[in-house]
Design an enzyme around this catalytic site. Sequence first.
Site, PDB file in Angstrom:
ATOM      1  N   CYS A 136      16.957  10.167  20.908  1.00  0.00           N
ATOM      2  CA  CYS A 136      16.422  11.287  21.681  1.00  0.00           C
ATOM      3  C   CYS A 136      15.327  12.001  20.901  1.00  0.00           C
ATOM      4  O   CYS A 136      15.612  12.739  19.955  1.00  0.00           O
ATOM      5  CB  CYS A 136      17.541  12.258  22.037  1.00  0.00           C
ATOM      6  SG  CYS A 136      16.986  13.717  22.938  1.00  0.00           S
ATOM      7  N   CYS A 139      15.469  15.827  21.160  1.00  0.00           N
ATOM      8  CA  CYS A 139      16.508  16.410  20.308  1.00  0.00           C
ATOM      9  C   CYS A 139      16.099  16.444  18.839  1.00  0.00           C
ATOM     10  O   CYS A 139      16.308  17.439  18.145  1.00  0.00           O
ATOM     11  CB  CYS A 139      17.810  15.604  20.419  1.00  0.00           C
ATOM     12  SG  CYS A 139      18.385  15.294  22.082  1.00  0.00           S
ATOM     13  N   ASP A 140      15.525  15.344  18.343  1.00  0.00           N
ATOM     14  CA  ASP A 140      15.390  15.160  16.896  1.00  0.00           C
ATOM     15  C   ASP A 140      13.962  15.034  16.395  1.00  0.00           C
ATOM     16  O   ASP A 140      13.738  14.958  15.182  1.00  0.00           O
ATOM     17  CB  ASP A 140      16.160  13.900  16.472  1.00  0.00           C
ATOM     18  CG  ASP A 140      17.644  13.995  16.810  1.00  0.00           C
ATOM     19  OD1 ASP A 140      18.194  15.110  16.711  1.00  0.00           O
ATOM     20  OD2 ASP A 140      18.238  12.968  17.164  1.00  0.00           O
TER      21      ASP A 140
END
Length: 311
Positions: A136, A139-140
Amino acid sequence: MTEIKQYDVVIIGAGPGGMTAATYASRAELSVAMIDQGIYGGQMNNTAEVENYPGFDSIMGPDLAEKMYASSTQFGAEYTFGRVTGIELLDHNRKLVRTDMGDLEAKAVIIATGSEHTHLGVPGEEAYQGKGVSYCAVCDGAFFKGEDVAVIGGGDSAVEEGLYLANLARSVTIIHRHDQLKAQPILQERAKKNDKIKFLWHTEVQAIEGDEQEVQSLSLINNQTQALSTMSFAGVFIYIGLKPNTQAFLNLDIVDQHGWIPTDEQMATKIPGIYAIGDVRQKTLRQITTAVGDGGIAGQAVYEYVSQLND
């Protein structure tokens, strides 16, 4: 014969969506059972840091799961382990949830079983999850500002992730086993015009390598020439597909041709009293925040549904 426990609502899955639904439904004084085959929190337990959840500058995924669990059970919702094997419709207002730990009966069911990222299945992939291997970019991606990263895949999601990462990373290399992308033409055009994005064609990952703390490189093979190579990367974003966890519900005929569950705006499926939320839904953005939103809507919708049955 074992007595079957009865509830107003059974929630299948205890990720962020399921736990939020439990909070809303139990706060409305419904009897709630939340069941999961693993520890509560779902994929949050595999996330080292969460930086895009409102209210926290940064929080460890397992810590956020603990906080959500405490909230989800404070009004009496029960949590239990078990693998759900199916749902049977007893009549218009009763559903039987079958599990390997015993059956539960409910007036309403919320499916919150999520999805799984398709894995490469190469050495180092599991060991470096949260240490450079991600599924993701939203997300990261922020952890790799100014770094060289790789994206594995060639579909819409892989190219979209590559474009997103190009705003953060020093360079993005999209690695694809074929000689052309499968993504929509408009996405391909954007990626090919971006100076930060490079492409490796006919290339497959053989191993993800690094030290004890983080990813450092990829071992690669050209599937046409069989030539081997090693390239240095700080992050590896794998996007070769998602698999919805809906096998147990295929008999209900509520999934689409890809296995996702379509719902209306109230999270209701086409079967009255059965709802679906979070990553198992047919949707575009799968994040903790969107799962929480789904859970709140479903929790309220279930309260209204059960109240009508009781009138």
